[in-house]
Design an enzyme around this catalytic site. Structure first.
Site, short mmCIF file in Angstrom:
data_model
loop_
_atom_site.label_atom_id
_atom_site.label_comp_id
_atom_site.label_asym_id
_atom_site.label_seq_id
_atom_site.Cartn_x
_atom_site.Cartn_y
_atom_site.Cartn_z
CB SER A 73 3.56 -6.74 -1.54
OG SER A 73 2.68 -7.45 -2.37
CE LYS A 118 5.84 -10.02 -3.27
NZ LYS A 118 4.48 -9.59 -3.18
CB SER A 126 5.73 -5.94 -5.51
OG SER A 126 4.92 -6.40 -4.16
#
Length: 393
Positions: free
Chosen positions: A69, A72, A129
């Site tokens: 993640s 992101k 997230s």
């Protein structure tokens, strides 16, 4: 982490325990490497100074790995760019598509057609997230996640991320989805150039849907590390536990990236060790003033006899503690210049050094343009001077 109403009690209890136990000391310890090497529980890592990108420590920093993640960060960077360009605002409502709702993994369980503002979607993405929220942002920017991935890879090239390729906007494990600690540090610094980022990245707890959905930051350093400014965690089976952690103390801003830890605790320990090392051993040093050193350069055969100069020095340099007084600079200027002179024309340089090591060379340029003296222009200046309309050149 994201909690449904039935999980509120557990979430509150967890947050109370975390907030009352001093997991990490707030003051930096002395050089954890002992002057030899830093011990980290991860596969690759890097520590950089945020504004300059100067590398202070690295370990396997160019090893390609799944970024989970941490991906992101790029999704958020492109979102802030889109807002800067006026594509949408914080209060713009965004609708969740069938595709975004199908993401799985960490999410806020958006329903197809459900609307939230850009601000709310950013909070879900930064703090918890949320994969569904990240795809909502991607679709708002590019129309589809597929088109957005193309933008991600173009931006990666623009930032000089030479060992990165994105396959999605979320960081879920996928073929040809990889990055490196060095590249992640670079895109982290790019995101942190937006002042509003820390409005989201430093939030420990928040909620959505009128309090029905609680958000707890996956980055525990936001709560337990002095000066933490963010930034993003990542965990998948393929990537292990990863973290890009940023912090600022005494005008020194650092970014630590840790990839491939076996446990969440190890990624936080690794980044804390890196940041502690940076704050204990480096300082920001202001360059010496150039006042009085940038004398105008004489112009030959120009409508003016000299041209003023400009030079943009970095606001500071990162140096080892104890070496602050070894910073020197040398101004090298042209003796004169033949007209015409263009605004921004190179007329010298400033060389900044630490003892025998050159830290950087910075151009000295003409502040304005100067025309070449011609007969017609000369007569114009003469008559203008006689009439009091023009200053003598």
């Amino acid at each position: 982490m994201i909690f449904h109403p039935l999980q509120k009690a557990a979430a509150c209890l967890l947050s109370f325990v975390l907030m009352t136990v001093p997991v990490w000391a707030e003051e930096p310890k002395q050089d954890p490497s002992g002057g030899v090497g830093i011990s980290l529980e991860c596969k690759s890592a890097i520590l950089i100074e945020q504004s300059t990108g100067q590398v202070l420590y690295e370990m396997n920093a160019d090893q390609t790995m799944p970024p989970a993640s941490i991906t992101k960060i790029m999704t958020l960077l492109l979102t802030f760019e889109a807002m800067e360009q006026g594509k949408f605002q914080y209060d713009t409502p965004l609708s969740c598509s069938e595709h975004a709702a199908s993401m799985g993994g960490s999410q806020i369980w958006l329903e197809p057609g459900e609307q939230m503002t850009v601000d709310e979607i950013l909070r879900a993405t930064f703090i918890s997230s949320a994969n569904d929220a990240a795809v909502v942002l991607a679709e708002a920017v590019a129309g589809s996640e597929e088109a957005f991935v193309g933008m991600m890879n173009e931006k990666a090239k623009e930032l000089g991320m030479e060992n990165t390729h994105f396959a999605n906007a979320t960081g879920l494990d996928a073929q040809d989805h990889y990055s490196t600690a060095r590249d992640i540090a670079r895109m982290s610094a790019a995101l942190l150039r937006y002042p509003d980022v820390t409005r989201y990245s430093t939030v420990w707890m928040d909620s959505l849907r009128g309090g029905a959905t609680e958000l707890v930051n996956t980055n525990k350093m936001v709560r337990f590390y002095k000066g933490a400014t963010g930034l993003k965690t990542g965990t998948t089976d393929g990537a292990g536990s990863c973290l890009s952690a940023s912090a600022q103390r005494d005008e020194l801003s650092l970014i630590a990236v840790s990839l491939g830890s076996d446990t969440s605790a190890q990624r936080f320990s690794s980044c804390r060790t890196l940041l502690d090392y940076g704050f204990a051993n480096y300082v920001n040093v202001q360059p010496p003033s150039l006042e009085g050193q940038l004398e105008p350069v004489p112009v030959l055969h120009g409508v003016r006899r000299q041209v003023e100069l400009v030079c943009d020095l970095p606001p500071s340099f990162v140096m080892k503690r104890g070496e602050e007084n070894s910073l020197t600079q040398q101004v090298q200027l042209a003796e004169d210049v033949e007209a015409p002179v263009e605004e921004g024309q190179l007329l010298g340089k400033v060389v900044v050094s630490k003892e025998e090591t050159v830290l950087g060379e910075y151009p000295i340029m003409a502040k304005t343009s100067v025309e070449k003296m011609r007969f017609g222009k000369g007569m114009e200046i003469v008559f203008g001077t006689l009439l009091g309309k023009t200053e003598p050149f």
